[in-house]
Enzyme design. Structure first.
Site, PDB file in Angstrom:
ATOM      1  N   LYS A  76       1.565  -9.430  -1.437  1.00 38.95           N
ATOM      2  CA  LYS A  76       0.940  -9.436  -2.766  1.00 38.95           C
ATOM      3  C   LYS A  76       0.741  -8.020  -3.286  1.00 38.95           C
ATOM      4  CE  LYS A  76      -3.743  -9.821  -3.122  1.00 38.95           C
ATOM      5  NZ  LYS A  76      -4.123  -8.394  -3.118  1.00 38.95           N
ATOM      6  N   HIS A 101      -7.863 -13.165  -6.511  1.00 38.94           N
ATOM      7  CA  HIS A 101      -8.550 -12.007  -5.942  1.00 38.94           C
ATOM      8  C   HIS A 101      -9.933 -11.961  -6.592  1.00 38.94           C
ATOM      9  CE1 HIS A 101      -9.516  -7.959  -4.698  1.00 38.94           C
ATOM     10  NE2 HIS A 101      -8.414  -7.922  -3.970  1.00 38.94           N
ATOM     11  N   LYS A 143       0.853  -1.193   0.000  1.00 35.64           N
ATOM     12  CA  LYS A 143       0.000   0.000   0.000  1.00 35.64           C
ATOM     13  C   LYS A 143       0.892   1.248   0.000  1.00 35.64           C
ATOM     14  CE  LYS A 143      -3.967  -2.260   0.698  1.00 35.64           C
ATOM     15  NZ  LYS A 143      -5.175  -2.215  -0.142  1.00 35.64           N
ATOM     16  N   ASP A 168      -1.713  -5.159  -5.242  1.00 32.16           N
ATOM     17  CA  ASP A 168      -3.133  -4.853  -5.111  1.00 32.16           C
ATOM     18  C   ASP A 168      -3.867  -5.204  -6.405  1.00 32.16           C
ATOM     19  OD1 ASP A 168      -3.904  -2.586  -2.562  1.00 32.16           O
ATOM     20  OD2 ASP A 168      -5.280  -4.005  -3.522  1.00 32.16           O
ATOM     21  N   GLU A 169      -5.180  -5.324  -6.308  1.00 30.42           N
ATOM     22  CA  GLU A 169      -5.983  -5.829  -7.429  1.00 30.42           C
ATOM     23  C   GLU A 169      -5.893  -4.938  -8.662  1.00 30.42           C
ATOM     24  OE1 GLU A 169      -8.505  -3.051  -5.118  1.00 30.42           O
ATOM     25  OE2 GLU A 169      -7.292  -4.788  -4.578  1.00 30.42           O
ATOM     26  N   LYS A 218     -13.707  -4.811   6.874  1.00 32.01           N
ATOM     27  CA  LYS A 218     -14.436  -3.708   6.233  1.00 32.01           C
ATOM     28  C   LYS A 218     -15.382  -4.165   5.128  1.00 32.01           C
ATOM     29  CE  LYS A 218     -11.031  -2.643   2.609  1.00 32.01           C
ATOM     30  NZ  LYS A 218      -9.926  -1.756   2.139  1.00 32.01           N
TER      31      LYS A 218
HETATM   32  C1  CAP Z   1      -7.411  -5.011   1.464  1.00 31.76           C
HETATM   33  C2  CAP Z   1      -7.507  -4.977  -0.064  1.00 31.76           C
HETATM   34  C3  CAP Z   1      -8.223  -6.184  -0.684  1.00 31.76           C
HETATM   35  C4  CAP Z   1      -9.565  -6.526  -0.118  1.00 31.76           C
HETATM   36  C5  CAP Z   1     -10.464  -7.267  -1.099  1.00 31.76           C
HETATM   37  C6  CAP Z   1      -8.212  -3.734  -0.501  1.00 31.76           C
HETATM   38  O1  CAP Z   1      -6.709  -3.910   1.929  1.00 31.76           O
HETATM   39  O2  CAP Z   1      -6.234  -4.923  -0.638  1.00 31.76           O
HETATM   40  O3  CAP Z   1      -8.306  -5.899  -2.045  1.00 31.76           O
HETATM   41  O4  CAP Z   1      -9.387  -7.330   0.988  1.00 31.76           O
HETATM   42  O5  CAP Z   1     -11.675  -7.607  -0.504  1.00 31.76           O
HETATM   43  O6  CAP Z   1      -7.781  -3.206  -1.544  1.00 31.76           O
HETATM   44  O7  CAP Z   1      -9.181  -3.322   0.081  1.00 31.76           O
HETATM   45  P1  CAP Z   1      -6.786  -3.499   3.474  1.00 31.76           P
HETATM   46  P2  CAP Z   1     -12.140  -9.127  -0.324  1.00 31.76           P
HETATM   47  O8  CAP Z   1      -6.189  -4.596   4.275  1.00 31.76           O
HETATM   48  O9  CAP Z   1      -5.983  -2.244   3.555  1.00 31.76           O
HETATM   49  O10 CAP Z   1      -8.209  -3.280   3.808  1.00 31.76           O
HETATM   50  O11 CAP Z   1     -11.045  -9.790   0.430  1.00 31.76           O
HETATM   51  O12 CAP Z   1     -13.420  -9.041   0.452  1.00 31.76           O
HETATM   52  O13 CAP Z   1     -12.328  -9.651  -1.667  1.00 31.76           O
HETATM   53 MG    MG Z   2      -6.788  -4.659  -2.592  1.00 27.37          MG
END
Ligand code: CAP
Ligand code: MG
Length: 423
Positions: free
Chosen positions: A175, A265, A149, A177-178, A305
């Site tokens: 990892k 993801h 991040k 991020d998406e 969240k």
């Molecule tokens: C979490 C995260 C993930 C989410 C995806 C985000 O970051 O990198 O993509 O967990 O949701 O971008 O929000 P944080 P899910 O730890 O900073 O929240 O796992 O429900 O698919």
């Molecule tokens: Mg993410």
């Protein structure tokens, strides 16, 4: 009515029938049985009127509504309707046009039971839970992971540094991020090379095996090309956004069989899975992802969240981690026999911090990756301390020590709890 002939209440599905469970809200003036028949017809061989071109032998392939209880409807589909190793085709049938029909106000596909012939036509995860644990040398405890991040914007050198600090502090996995792919501020090739070098340094420094997951999400052929690049650079893992690349893209990537562990993801899933009345359940998505062969997949956290209740998240975890799934009426799960298909590792992610760890492990056990982005990089003392705090929280629970007590001896954990509380 053209949809007549698609009901056979009490029919016992054959072992090689595909069975789907839907939640149906019929349109005003439409009965449940009529609506169910419309769904069965349109998702198998039928259309809105009778056609002169049909043949008696075609009718044998008609799907059958065999159970209606309240808004729940079960439909059995003869296996001949499907091309076994083709997930896009299977979904175009049972999850295709039906969502747009006027005959229903809302429609949700809750679960599908996959017949042996379809399960047998897939390899499933190449690695799965047991191999991942062996590779990392972590036999029992949850794995600790993070996401670099901020999710976008970091230049390559800073990106690799964040990853290094996370590993050095105690993360097993880092990892991307998406939405990070090959943007100009952090090009894919350079990023992979530099961050894998950081991984190697962190392994030397900590004596622990470490994992890096570059995001290969892109056009299908480009994805395979990027995955091959990761392999050539000494990478062992990749991550992919399974919904946005689509089922065909995911099958292409898996069938390239590159000997890489695949982290799935699910970005965009909630557009389909969130409404309890309309769409496709995350259970179905996770099931198909396991079938196609991802080794780990996001399932939700309940405490973080993102939306997702304990029954739903618990059911998804069972579905991806166990060999035999028994039908579960309350969770609308039809059950499954996973035969040779290995268990996937569940990934809990989204708004997590060390204070959440006891509840998370109490609900979902140890075969999980506990993944924190903000919950590690937002630590008052920075990434390295954040990673240490996450590891300490897991160690506290593994040793049966309450977090508050463990924090007395572990400053990083105390600082994390100081900032975010105990979950
Ligand atoms: C979490 C995260 C993930 C989410 C995806 C985000 O970051 O990198 O993509 O967990 O949701 O971008 O929000 P944080 P899910 O730890 O900073 O929240 O796992 O429900 O698919
Ligand atoms: Mg993410």
């Amino acid at each position: 009515m053209a949809y007549a002939g698609y009901t056979d209440i009490g029919y016992k599905p054959k072992r090689d029938d595909l069975v789907a469970e839907f939640r149906i809200a019929p349109a005003p003036g439409m009965g449940m049985r009529e609506a169910a028949e419309a769904i069965a017809a349109e998702s198998s061989i039928g259309t809105w009127t009778d056609v002169s071109t049909s043949k008696p032998y075609v009718m044998k392939l008609a799907a059958r509504v065999f159970e209606i209880s309240g808004s729940r409807v079960k439909i059995a589909y003869p296996i001949q309707l499907f091309e076994p190793d083709n997930v896009p085709q299977i979904l175009s049938s049972v999850a295709g046009n039906v969502f747009g029909m006027k005959a229903v106000d809302a429609l949700r596909l809750e679960d599908i039971n996959l017949p042996d012939m379809i399960v047998k036509s897939f390899k499933g995860p190449r690695f799965g839970i047991h191999w991942i644990r062996k590779m990392l040398g972590v036999p029992k405890r949850p794995l600790v992971g993070t996401i670099v991040k901020p999710k976008l914007g970091l230049r390559t050198t800073d990106h690799a540094k964040v990853a290094y600090d996370a590993w050095a502090g105690g993360c097993d996995m880092v990892k991307e991020d998406e939405n990070l792919s090959n943007q100009s501020f952090n090009p894919f090739g350079k990023r992979v090379v530099q961050t894998l070098r950081a991984r190697d340094n962190a392994e030397k420094r900590t004596g622990e095996r470490k994992v890096y997951m570059p995001n290969v999400t892109a056009e299908a052929n480009e994805m395979v090309k990027r995955a091959k690049f990761v392999k050539r650079q000494g990478g062992e893992y990749i991550m992919v956004d399974i919904i946005t690349v689509g089922w065909a893209g995911l099958q292409t990537l898996m069938e390239a069989d590159l000997g890489l562990v695949v982290h799935a993801h699910r970005a965009m899933h909630a557009a389909m899975t969130r409404s309890p009345a309309h769409g496709i359940s995350m259970l179905v998505i996770a099931k198909l992802a396991r079938l196609i062969g991802v080794d780990q997949i996001h399932i939700g956290t309940v405490v973080g969240k993102m939306e997702g209740g304990s029954t739903e998240v618990g059911e998804i975890e069972q579905e991806i981690e166990e060999r035999m799934i028994l039908p579960h009426k309350k969770a609308h799960a039809l059950g499954e026999e996973w035969m040779h298909i290995k268990p996937c590792m569940a990934v809990c992610s989204g708004g997590l911090h060390p204070g959440h760890v006891p509840k998370l492990m109490e609900m979902l056990g140890r075969d999980i990756v506990i993944q924190m982005g903000g919950g590690i990089h937002g630590h008052p003392k920075g990434t390295k301390s954040g990673a240490a705090a996450a590891r300490q929280a897991v160690d506290a629970v593994m040793n049966g020590i309450p977090l508050a007590g463990y924090a007395k001896m572990h400053k990083e954990l105390a600082d994390a709890i100081g900032k975010w509380g105990k979950g």
